[in-house]
Motif scaffolding. Structure first.
Motif, PDB file in Angstrom:
ATOM      1  N   CYS A  37       0.844  -1.206   0.000  1.00 59.62           N
ATOM      2  CA  CYS A  37       0.000   0.000   0.000  1.00 59.62           C
ATOM      3  C   CYS A  37       0.876   1.251   0.000  1.00 59.62           C
ATOM      4  O   CYS A  37       0.623   2.198  -0.758  1.00 59.62           O
ATOM      5  CB  CYS A  37      -0.916   0.003   1.216  1.00 59.62           C
ATOM      6  SG  CYS A  37      -2.252  -1.205   1.142  1.00 59.62           S
ATOM      7  N   SER A  38       1.920   1.244   0.802  1.00 58.51           N
ATOM      8  CA  SER A  38       2.803   2.414   0.900  1.00 58.51           C
ATOM      9  C   SER A  38       3.497   2.689  -0.432  1.00 58.51           C
ATOM     10  O   SER A  38       3.545   3.832  -0.906  1.00 58.51           O
ATOM     11  CB  SER A  38       3.842   2.174   1.993  1.00 58.51           C
ATOM     12  OG  SER A  38       4.817   3.176   1.967  1.00 58.51           O
ATOM     13  N   GLN A  39       3.994   1.616  -1.075  1.00 59.08           N
ATOM     14  CA  GLN A  39       4.699   1.811  -2.355  1.00 59.08           C
ATOM     15  C   GLN A  39       3.744   2.309  -3.427  1.00 59.08           C
ATOM     16  O   GLN A  39       4.062   3.223  -4.201  1.00 59.08           O
ATOM     17  CB  GLN A  39       5.351   0.494  -2.791  1.00 59.08           C
ATOM     18  CG  GLN A  39       6.568   0.131  -1.966  1.00 59.08           C
ATOM     19  CD  GLN A  39       7.128  -1.225  -2.346  1.00 59.08           C
ATOM     20  OE1 GLN A  39       6.893  -1.717  -3.436  1.00 59.08           O
ATOM     21  NE2 GLN A  39       7.860  -1.841  -1.418  1.00 59.08           N
ATOM     22  N   ARG A  41       1.051   4.030  -2.972  1.00 57.38           N
ATOM     23  CA  ARG A  41       0.680   5.426  -2.667  1.00 57.38           C
ATOM     24  C   ARG A  41       1.818   6.373  -3.058  1.00 57.38           C
ATOM     25  O   ARG A  41       1.581   7.474  -3.559  1.00 57.38           O
ATOM     26  CB  ARG A  41       0.329   5.576  -1.195  1.00 57.38           C
ATOM     27  CG  ARG A  41      -0.928   4.812  -0.772  1.00 57.38           C
ATOM     28  CD  ARG A  41      -1.403   5.231   0.607  1.00 57.38           C
ATOM     29  NE  ARG A  41      -1.911   6.608   0.578  1.00 57.38           N
ATOM     30  CZ  ARG A  41      -2.095   7.323   1.691  1.00 57.38           C
ATOM     31  NH1 ARG A  41      -1.774   6.835   2.874  1.00 57.38           N
ATOM     32  NH2 ARG A  41      -2.578   8.558   1.604  1.00 57.38           N
ATOM     33  N   GLN A  42       3.056   5.918  -2.863  1.00 59.48           N
ATOM     34  CA  GLN A  42       4.197   6.758  -3.261  1.00 59.48           C
ATOM     35  C   GLN A  42       4.200   6.964  -4.773  1.00 59.48           C
ATOM     36  O   GLN A  42       4.407   8.071  -5.266  1.00 59.48           O
ATOM     37  CB  GLN A  42       5.519   6.109  -2.825  1.00 59.48           C
ATOM     38  CG  GLN A  42       5.824   6.245  -1.332  1.00 59.48           C
ATOM     39  CD  GLN A  42       6.983   5.351  -0.912  1.00 59.48           C
ATOM     40  OE1 GLN A  42       7.912   5.105  -1.681  1.00 59.48           O
ATOM     41  NE2 GLN A  42       6.906   4.815   0.310  1.00 59.48           N
ATOM     42  N   GLU A  87      -5.455   1.582   5.267  1.00 59.75           N
ATOM     43  CA  GLU A  87      -4.391   1.849   4.276  1.00 59.75           C
ATOM     44  C   GLU A  87      -4.918   1.624   2.872  1.00 59.75           C
ATOM     45  O   GLU A  87      -4.635   2.398   1.956  1.00 59.75           O
ATOM     46  CB  GLU A  87      -3.175   0.954   4.560  1.00 59.75           C
ATOM     47  CG  GLU A  87      -2.437   1.312   5.841  1.00 59.75           C
ATOM     48  CD  GLU A  87      -2.101   2.802   5.913  1.00 59.75           C
ATOM     49  OE1 GLU A  87      -2.650   3.489   6.799  1.00 59.75           O
ATOM     50  OE2 GLU A  87      -1.325   3.273   5.047  1.00 59.75           O
TER      51      GLU A  87
END
Ligand SMILES: CCCCCCCCCCCCC/C=C/C(=O)SCCNC(=O)CCNC(=O)[C@H](O)C(C)(C)COP(=O)(O)OP(=O)(O)OC[C@H]1O[C@@H](n2cnc3c(N)ncnc32)[C@H](O)[C@@H]1OP(=O)(O)O
Length: 240
Positions: A37-39, A41-42, A87
């Motif tokens: 999720c973080s990648q 979103r980045q 997330e």
């Protein structure tokens, strides 16, 4: 112009002219973990800040995404399920706010959270021979997070929504095309991505402005956006 912006192991962002291709990489189920999720979103933030004019999301292997990484939630489901749901809903909100058209080139199964991610795109092109659009909700005894439910409801006909959630219907590409869950079908993964790129390359030539495009999409789903904003800023929706 070919240029690989980022490749962070689970997903990559590559540029082809005015179009960015966000790829779920590797022969995995592309399950939504905090890291994925973080990648993602980045990459979407990079897209938003760029001068690109369309985002195409696609996948390697036989899964677009098979949903949340439930293995990751097992040690502490009471806290981790709401966390990862939040997330995922933040990721979906980023897509809905993105200042360019979004195309999901679905080359495999999009199940549960993967279905949500696919439906959060503006347009969907899918393989006719492989892959299901499938909620899994009734089969895994999960209730729908309100924000996720609102997104699916906004994006499909009431009967399809009912059959998808309460019957657990697995929509093949052909079935999905018949009920309007996808915009077009293609023979295989290469043709699916090519069609998405072709559609995007035609649209990026029109004189729309990026901020206006984002505002237009938000004006289509005001209640959905408001609910997702509220839910993704809260402690996360308890489902278990
Ligand atoms: C709070 C949670 C809510 C949950 C409900 C969510 C609803 C959605 C919105 C809300 C989202 C937010 C919350 C998200 C939650 C989660 O994500 S929780 C995690 C849930 N994920 C899952 O439960 C995983 C579900 N996936 C599956 O059950 C399977 O992977 C699959 C999708 C059914 C695919 O099966 P699989 O065995 O993995 O793959 P295959 O071998 O490729 O396919 C099986 C057979 O089907 C044949 N096939 C494939 N595609 C087609 C096709 N297009 N047409 C015809 N046949 C096809 C394939 O050939 C296989 O056949 P056999 O070889 O004969 O078996």
């Amino acid at each position: 112009m070919l240029g690989l912006f980022f490749s962070a192991g689970m997903c990559s962002l590559e540029r082809f002219g005015s179009i960015l291709v966000l790829r779920l990489t590797g022969e995995t189920e592309h399950r939504f973990s905090p890291a994925l999720c973080s990648q993602l979103r980045q990459h979407i933030a990079t897209a938003a800040a760029s001068d690109a004019r369309a985002l195409v999301t696609t996948n390697d292997g036989k899964y677009f995404s098979n949903g949340l990484d439930l293995e990751w939630t097992k040690p502490e489901p009471q806290t981790r399920v709401p966390y990862i749901l939040r997330e995922l809903e933040r990721l979906v909100l980023d897509l809905l706010k993105l200042n360019m058209p979004t195309y999901a080139a679905i080359c495999g199964h999009a199940a549960a959270g993967g279905l949500l991610f696919a439906m959060a795109h503006d347009h969907r092109i899918m393989r006719k021979d492989r892959g299901f659009l499938y909620s899994a909700a009734v089969d895994i005894n999960f209730v729908l997070p309100p924000g996720s439910s609102a997104l699916l409801r906004a994006k499909m006909a009431p009967k399809v929504f009912k059959d998808m959630i309460l019957q657990g219907v697995k929509y093949t590409g052909i079935m999905a095309n018949e009920v309007g869950l996808v915009d077009s079908l293609q023979e295989d993964s290469a043709a699916t991505l090519k069609e998405a790129l072709d559609q995007a390359s035609k649209f990026v030539e029109r004189p729309w402005e990026k901020a206006a495009y984002a505002g237009l999409r938000l004006s289509m789903y005001p209640e959905l956006i408001e609910r997702l904003e509220r839910e993704s800023s809260s402690g996360g929706f308890i489902t278990v």
